[in-house]
Write a protein that holds these residues in place. Structure first.
Motif, PDB file in Angstrom:
ATOM      1  N   THR A   9       0.863  -1.128   0.190  1.00 53.41           N
ATOM      2  CA  THR A   9      -0.047   0.131  -0.018  1.00 53.41           C
ATOM      3  C   THR A   9       0.601   1.252   0.039  1.00 53.41           C
ATOM      4  OG1 THR A   9      -1.773  -1.197   0.966  1.00 53.41           O
ATOM      5  CG2 THR A   9      -1.812   1.207   1.349  1.00 53.41           C
ATOM      6  N   LEU A  10       1.807   1.501   0.924  1.00 51.24           N
ATOM      7  CA  LEU A  10       2.519   2.747   1.328  1.00 51.24           C
ATOM      8  C   LEU A  10       3.541   2.884  -0.016  1.00 51.24           C
ATOM      9  CD1 LEU A  10       3.281   2.994   4.894  1.00 51.24           C
ATOM     10  CD2 LEU A  10       1.482   3.682   3.530  1.00 51.24           C
ATOM     11  N   PRO A  11       4.343   1.875  -0.417  1.00 53.80           N
ATOM     12  CA  PRO A  11       5.222   1.944  -1.562  1.00 53.80           C
ATOM     13  C   PRO A  11       4.415   2.206  -2.752  1.00 53.80           C
ATOM     14  CG  PRO A  11       5.886  -0.095  -0.627  1.00 53.80           C
ATOM     15  CD  PRO A  11       4.458   0.573   0.179  1.00 53.80           C
ATOM     16  N   VAL A  12       3.267   1.883  -3.292  1.00 51.50           N
ATOM     17  CA  VAL A  12       2.506   2.020  -4.391  1.00 51.50           C
ATOM     18  C   VAL A  12       1.824   3.672  -4.229  1.00 51.50           C
ATOM     19  CG1 VAL A  12       0.252   1.692  -5.615  1.00 51.50           C
ATOM     20  CG2 VAL A  12       1.748  -0.060  -5.022  1.00 51.50           C
ATOM     21  N   ILE A  13       1.416   3.886  -3.207  1.00 55.70           N
ATOM     22  CA  ILE A  13       0.990   5.337  -2.932  1.00 55.70           C
ATOM     23  C   ILE A  13       1.983   6.099  -3.371  1.00 55.70           C
ATOM     24  CG2 ILE A  13       0.126   7.053  -1.207  1.00 55.70           C
ATOM     25  CD1 ILE A  13      -1.370   4.847  -0.145  1.00 55.70           C
ATOM     26  N   ALA A  14       3.269   5.973  -2.842  1.00 61.07           N
ATOM     27  CA  ALA A  14       4.469   6.994  -3.086  1.00 61.07           C
ATOM     28  C   ALA A  14       4.719   7.170  -4.526  1.00 61.07           C
ATOM     29  CB  ALA A  14       5.587   6.721  -2.162  1.00 61.07           C
ATOM     30  N   VAL A  15       4.673   5.912  -5.196  1.00 60.22           N
ATOM     31  CA  VAL A  15       5.135   5.934  -6.644  1.00 60.22           C
ATOM     32  C   VAL A  15       3.872   6.599  -7.398  1.00 60.22           C
ATOM     33  CG1 VAL A  15       5.561   4.654  -8.825  1.00 60.22           C
ATOM     34  CG2 VAL A  15       6.351   3.929  -6.368  1.00 60.22           C
ATOM     35  N   VAL A  16       2.457   6.382  -7.134  1.00 63.79           N
ATOM     36  CA  VAL A  16       1.766   6.999  -7.828  1.00 63.79           C
ATOM     37  C   VAL A  16       1.472   8.535  -7.672  1.00 63.79           C
ATOM     38  CG1 VAL A  16      -0.842   7.046  -7.904  1.00 63.79           C
ATOM     39  CG2 VAL A  16      -0.011   4.916  -7.756  1.00 63.79           C
ATOM     40  N   MET A  17       1.950   9.117  -6.435  1.00 71.64           N
ATOM     41  CA  MET A  17       1.696  10.361  -6.387  1.00 71.64           C
ATOM     42  C   MET A  17       2.577  11.306  -7.488  1.00 71.64           C
ATOM     43  SD  MET A  17      -0.357  11.353  -4.245  1.00 71.64           S
ATOM     44  CE  MET A  17       0.219  13.041  -4.048  1.00 71.64           C
ATOM     45  N   SER A  18       3.895  10.737  -7.540  1.00 72.99           N
ATOM     46  CA  SER A  18       4.694  11.354  -8.615  1.00 72.99           C
ATOM     47  C   SER A  18       4.189  11.340  -9.982  1.00 72.99           C
ATOM     48  CB  SER A  18       6.212  10.705  -8.554  1.00 72.99           C
ATOM     49  OG  SER A  18       6.079   9.466  -8.775  1.00 72.99           O
ATOM     50  N   GLY A  19       3.355  10.236 -10.180  1.00 75.13           N
ATOM     51  CA  GLY A  19       3.210  10.188 -11.783  1.00 75.13           C
ATOM     52  C   GLY A  19       1.668  10.867 -12.052  1.00 75.13           C
ATOM     53  N   PHE A  20       1.112  11.238 -11.040  1.00 78.12           N
ATOM     54  CA  PHE A  20      -0.157  11.870 -11.283  1.00 78.12           C
ATOM     55  C   PHE A  20      -0.497  13.161 -12.163  1.00 78.12           C
ATOM     56  CE2 PHE A  20      -2.873   9.600  -7.985  1.00 78.12           C
ATOM     57  CZ  PHE A  20      -4.070   9.773  -8.299  1.00 78.12           C
ATOM     58  N   ALA A  21       0.485  14.132 -12.148  1.00 78.00           N
ATOM     59  CA  ALA A  21       0.054  15.363 -12.664  1.00 78.00           C
ATOM     60  C   ALA A  21       0.369  15.216 -13.926  1.00 78.00           C
ATOM     61  CB  ALA A  21       1.409  16.284 -12.070  1.00 78.00           C
ATOM     62  N   GLY A  22       1.300  14.748 -14.552  1.00 82.78           N
ATOM     63  CA  GLY A  22       1.826  14.764 -16.069  1.00 82.78           C
ATOM     64  C   GLY A  22       0.722  13.880 -16.845  1.00 82.78           C
ATOM     65  N   LEU A  23       0.219  12.713 -16.490  1.00 84.67           N
ATOM     66  CA  LEU A  23      -0.798  12.173 -17.221  1.00 84.67           C
ATOM     67  C   LEU A  23      -2.156  12.769 -17.200  1.00 84.67           C
ATOM     68  CD1 LEU A  23      -1.436   9.795 -18.999  1.00 84.67           C
ATOM     69  CD2 LEU A  23      -1.908   8.418 -16.825  1.00 84.67           C
ATOM     70  N   THR A  24      -2.568  13.383 -15.995  1.00 91.23           N
ATOM     71  CA  THR A  24      -3.785  14.067 -15.701  1.00 91.23           C
ATOM     72  C   THR A  24      -3.924  15.099 -16.694  1.00 91.23           C
ATOM     73  OG1 THR A  24      -4.035  13.180 -13.396  1.00 91.23           O
ATOM     74  CG2 THR A  24      -5.326  15.257 -14.377  1.00 91.23           C
ATOM     75  N   MET A  25      -3.000  16.115 -16.801  1.00 91.40           N
ATOM     76  CA  MET A  25      -2.755  17.210 -17.377  1.00 91.40           C
ATOM     77  C   MET A  25      -2.646  16.877 -19.073  1.00 91.40           C
ATOM     78  SD  MET A  25      -3.536  19.436 -15.362  1.00 91.40           S
ATOM     79  CE  MET A  25      -3.586  20.787 -16.415  1.00 91.40           C
ATOM     80  N   LEU A  26      -1.914  15.884 -19.507  1.00 97.49           N
ATOM     81  CA  LEU A  26      -1.699  15.596 -20.786  1.00 97.49           C
ATOM     82  C   LEU A  26      -3.213  15.156 -21.208  1.00 97.49           C
ATOM     83  CD1 LEU A  26      -0.013  14.957 -23.364  1.00 97.49           C
ATOM     84  CD2 LEU A  26       0.255  12.525 -22.204  1.00 97.49           C
ATOM     85  N   THR A  27      -4.038  14.393 -20.525  1.00 94.65           N
ATOM     86  CA  THR A  27      -5.236  13.900 -20.956  1.00 94.65           C
ATOM     87  C   THR A  27      -6.239  14.974 -21.193  1.00 94.65           C
ATOM     88  OG1 THR A  27      -4.803  11.841 -19.894  1.00 94.65           O
ATOM     89  CG2 THR A  27      -7.319  12.625 -20.240  1.00 94.65           C
ATOM     90  N   LYS A  28      -6.226  15.953 -20.162  1.00 91.41           N
ATOM     91  CA  LYS A  28      -6.931  17.195 -20.015  1.00 91.41           C
ATOM     92  C   LYS A  28      -6.713  18.112 -21.295  1.00 91.41           C
ATOM     93  CE  LYS A  28      -7.809  21.464 -18.182  1.00 91.41           C
ATOM     94  NZ  LYS A  28      -7.458  22.534 -17.106  1.00 91.41           N
ATOM     95  N   ASN A  29      -5.532  18.320 -21.642  1.00 88.00           N
ATOM     96  CA  ASN A  29      -5.100  19.141 -22.691  1.00 88.00           C
ATOM     97  C   ASN A  29      -5.445  18.547 -24.238  1.00 88.00           C
ATOM     98  OD1 ASN A  29      -3.985  21.335 -21.073  1.00 88.00           O
ATOM     99  ND2 ASN A  29      -2.469  20.399 -21.111  1.00 88.00           N
TER     100      ASN A  29
END
Length: 370
Positions: A234-254
């Motif tokens: 749980t904790l390792p996955v949350i730590a990795v996911v947090m660093s990958g959120f912004a790029g993909l979310t904003m790319l999808t939005k744009n």
């Protein structure tokens, strides 16, 4: 048929690509200061040569000094860079041990011949085949990378679409602020914060500190093993996911914003189609092409390179930590073997991306590429 011709062409181009990667890496390795001989001398002198000593304060500088002193002690009769000044017989024995008694071109030819049979050699210091070593470490990296990739894509793509639909509204503004705050925090720092809050015992003790499963897991029933595994990840996955959120979310939005006001979208809405049908039936396959294009690099980053510090912090013995230790320790068979596997996986993922292109948008034609 055009797709199959294109894929066959890409498969043929993989051969010179992999050869080029291995040749450049092999050539660089030959000129890197230090090497396995110096490390062996440092170990014989009782110095700590642990690759992660600098993380734990275990005296990495002493190892470097030992290697430097060994280089200065070396003799002039050996062709190996790190063997200047030692007794010639001892030097020759070390060269035979590590395979440096042959010319570089001959060693490279032998390596390529073995790699064609997926014989990646044996680690200098672990007394285990590189293939077995990679297979031993791969489940940890796959566990961390697979869950992280799934969560990132399953959360960020719908979130990016929602942000595009609500562009400029309060939902878009507040989620953007939250995303960029999370992105600004380095993943390793966020991992340490998670440990302090939820695993260190200072505040809460909800999750374990290390490993992907408990030491006594063999005594558990199958359902408890699954829960124990999820508890540890749980904790390792949350730590990795947090660093990958912004790029993909904003790319999808744009990507969706670029498509959402085009003529075919207005026509679809004029025909009375529901908003979900317009978004996922018409806009989706055009807007997602740019997201799919970045999938191979994102996959490789999350699986093999982006989780090094996470693996160290949570004591996960995976491929990221293996690659780092191999480079620091000059374990050349492991370095080249893992690089070979990474290159093959990366090119296979690129082929998979091209196939997904066609599945998402059948209008794509590879005629001009064949």
């Amino acid at each position: 048929m055009n797709l199959w011709r294109y894929l066959a062409k890409r498969l043929l181009l993989m051969v010179p690509t992999v050869l080029g990667i291995l040749l450049v890496t092999f050539a660089v390795i030959q000129f890197v200061p230090g090497g396995p001989v110096e490390r062996m001398i440092a170990q014989l002198q009782g110095h700590n040569a642990d690759a992660t000593a600098r993380f734990s304060g275990g005296g990495g500088s002493e190892t470097a000094n030992a290697a430097m002193n060994a280089t200065q002690m070396a003799g002039q009769q050996s062709t190996y860079r790190g063997a200047q000044g030692l007794d010639p017989e001892f030097v020759k024995e070390l060269e035979r041990m590590y395979g440096f008694d042959k010319p570089a071109y001959e060693r490279f030819g032998i390596m390529i011949k073995n790699y064609l049979r997926f014989d990646l050699g044996t680690s200098y210091y672990r007394d285990i085949k590189v293939t077995d070593l990679i297979l031993e470490k791969m489940p940890v990296s796959i566990s961390l990378g697979l869950w992280s990739t799934l969560l990132i894509y399953l959360i960020c793509i719908p979130l990016g679409i929602k942000k595009a639909v609500k562009d400029g509204q309060s939902f878009d503004i507040w989620t953007s602020a939250a995303i960029f705050i999370g992105y600004a925090i380095p993943s390793f720092l966020f991992a340490i914060l998670l440990i302090i809050l939820f695993a260190g015992g200072r505040y809460l003790d909800w999750f374990p500190l290390r490993g992907i499963i408990s030491d006594d897991w063999q005594s558990f029933p199958w359902w408890k093993i699954a829960l124990d595994y999820l508890w540890h990840m749980t904790l390792p996955v949350i730590a990795v996911v947090m660093s990958g959120f912004a790029g993909l979310t904003m790319l999808t939005k744009n990507s969706f914003l670029d498509e959402i006001n085009k003529q075919y979208v207005l026509t679809a809405r004029a025909k009375g189609l529901t908003e979900n049908r317009v978004l996922y039936g018409h806009i989706f396959r055009n807007a997602m092409l740019i997201v799919i294009a970045g999938f191979p690099s994102a996959f490789m980053h999350i699986f093999f390179t982006g989780s090094l510090l996470i693996e160290v912090i949570f004591s996960l013995d995976g491929l990221g930590l293996l690659g780092y230790e191999s480079i620091i320790n000059r374990d050349y068979p492991v370095v080249l073997g893992t690089l070979y596997i990474y290159a093959l996986i990366g090119m296979v993922m690129t082929l998979l991306r091209d196939i997904i292109y066609v599945l998402v948008d059948p209008r794509i034609n590879f005629e001009s590429q064949t």
